[in-house]
Design an enzyme around this catalytic site. Structure first.
Site, PDB file in Angstrom:
ATOM      1  N   CYS A   1     -67.001  41.964  58.803  1.00 44.23           N
ATOM      2  CA  CYS A   1     -66.910  41.500  57.412  1.00 44.23           C
ATOM      3  C   CYS A   1     -66.046  42.459  56.584  1.00 44.23           C
ATOM      4  O   CYS A   1     -65.281  42.026  55.721  1.00 44.23           O
ATOM      5  CB  CYS A   1     -68.298  41.414  56.780  1.00 44.23           C
ATOM      6  SG  CYS A   1     -69.369  40.220  57.586  1.00 44.23           S
TER       7      CYS A   1
ATOM      8  N   CYS B   1     -67.333  33.567  62.978  1.00 39.44           N
ATOM      9  CA  CYS B   1     -68.459  33.046  62.205  1.00 39.44           C
ATOM     10  C   CYS B   1     -68.046  31.937  61.241  1.00 39.44           C
ATOM     11  O   CYS B   1     -68.883  31.322  60.614  1.00 39.44           O
ATOM     12  CB  CYS B   1     -69.143  34.173  61.445  1.00 39.44           C
ATOM     13  SG  CYS B   1     -68.007  35.237  60.560  1.00 39.44           S
TER      14      CYS B   1
END
Lengths: 136, 182
Positions: free
Chosen positions: A106, A37
């Site tokens: 994350c 990302c």
């Protein structure tokens, strides 16, 4: 996708955003990135001579979950020894923030960041210890 | 004629699985496929055939968008060749070069300061130009690495694609910032 209340709280009021001097002997810097990302995360710890983490800060360029994960970790590590901090698992972070499966990476990033900061600090200390013994 | 849905993108477009593609040939083949499988042709067929026609068209569109785009094409080709970008769970932070990450962090910080600068738009243009040059350089490296094709070269190509994703992210942020400034 709906963020959990905890993620929103950390996103809107991130804790401990900032930076310490990388050159400080008592500061460890962890720098990680997620190619999937393009998120980048910097996490820093300041450690007392007794090896306890006195302070921590972060800067993350990424999504809400990445910011929340790193913000949470800076809260968690304060007061911990390096060995205790190394035990923080991405699954603990993901559970605390109720991250959905697509955002698990994350929390992995935040775990990698704290580990990398600890490694950085230890290698600094070792380098200094080596240099000092040479000088004695 | 085998079903498009069963073919990888390169086979579907009559291409060898290589990185260099001729844009005109790609577009011509896209138009031919669109015509051949257009849902309008199934307008009098039963609903299963109509659904299939829509699925095929969507697949052909995805294939075209992927093959046309240098970064998407590189990622897809690496996947096909067994150099998956996701092999490490998507995080892959350990493989990233610290100097590169530091540079990315600095660029993000620069962009953030820029947001509040007086001559923000002018500086944004300069920033964007420099980023584009970096992207161009990475693309050139990619071409050579894919031409080489060895395992080492393809591993390096995967790393270059990862770098390009970070640059793409910065480009997206620039566009966002631009729209708030204009």
């Amino acid at each position: 996708m709906a963020y959990s209340d905890k993620v929103i709280d950390h996103y809107e009021n991130p804790r401990n955003v900032g930076s310490f001097s990388k050159d400080d002997m008592n500061v460890g810097t962890g720098m990680v990135g997620a190619p999937a990302c393009g998120d980048v995360m910097r996490l820093q710890i300041r450690v007392s001579d007794e090896g306890v983490i006195e302070d921590a800060c972060f800067k993350t360029y990424g999504c809400g979950s990445a910011i929340a994960s790193s913000s949470l970790v800076t809260e968690w590590v304060k007061g911990k020894t390096l060995d205790e901090a190394a035990l923080i698992k991405n699954s603990d972070i993901a559970a605390e923030l109720a991250l959905p499966p697509v955002k698990i990476h994350c929390s992995v990033l935040a775990e990698d960041a704290i580990r990398s900061a600890i490694t950085d600090l230890k290698s600094k200390k070792e380098a200094r210890a080596g240099g000092a013994s040479h000088g004695d | 004629m085998s079903d498009p849905l069963q073919q990888d993108y390169f086979t579907l477009f009559n291409l060898k699985p290589v990185y260099r593609v001729a844009e005109p040939a790609l577009k011509a083949q896209y138009l031919a496929l669109q015509q051949q499988y257009h849902p309008d042709r199934a307008v009098n067929a039963d609903s299963a055939a109509q659904t299939l026609a829509v699925q095929r068209t969507a697949y052909i569109n995805d294939a075209y968008q992927t093959l046309k785009h240098p970064l998407k094409r590189a990622a897809y080709l690496l996947e096909q060749l067994g150099y998956s970008l996701q092999s490490d769970g998507g995080a892959a932070s350990r493989v990233m070069d610290p100097d590169f990450l530091l540079q990315q962090m600095t660029l993000h910080e620069e962009l953030e300061t820029l947001r509040h600068a007086d001559n923000a738009l002018d500086r944004l243009v300069v920033f964007q130009d420099s980023l584009r040059r970096d992207e161009k350089a990475l693309q050139q490296e990619l071409l050579q690495l894919f031409d080489n094709g060895s395992a080492t070269a393809l591993t390096q190509a995967r790393e270059r694609v990862q770098r390009m994703k970070f640059l793409q992210r910065l480009q997206e942020e620039i566009l966002e910032l631009e729209s708030t400034l204009l």
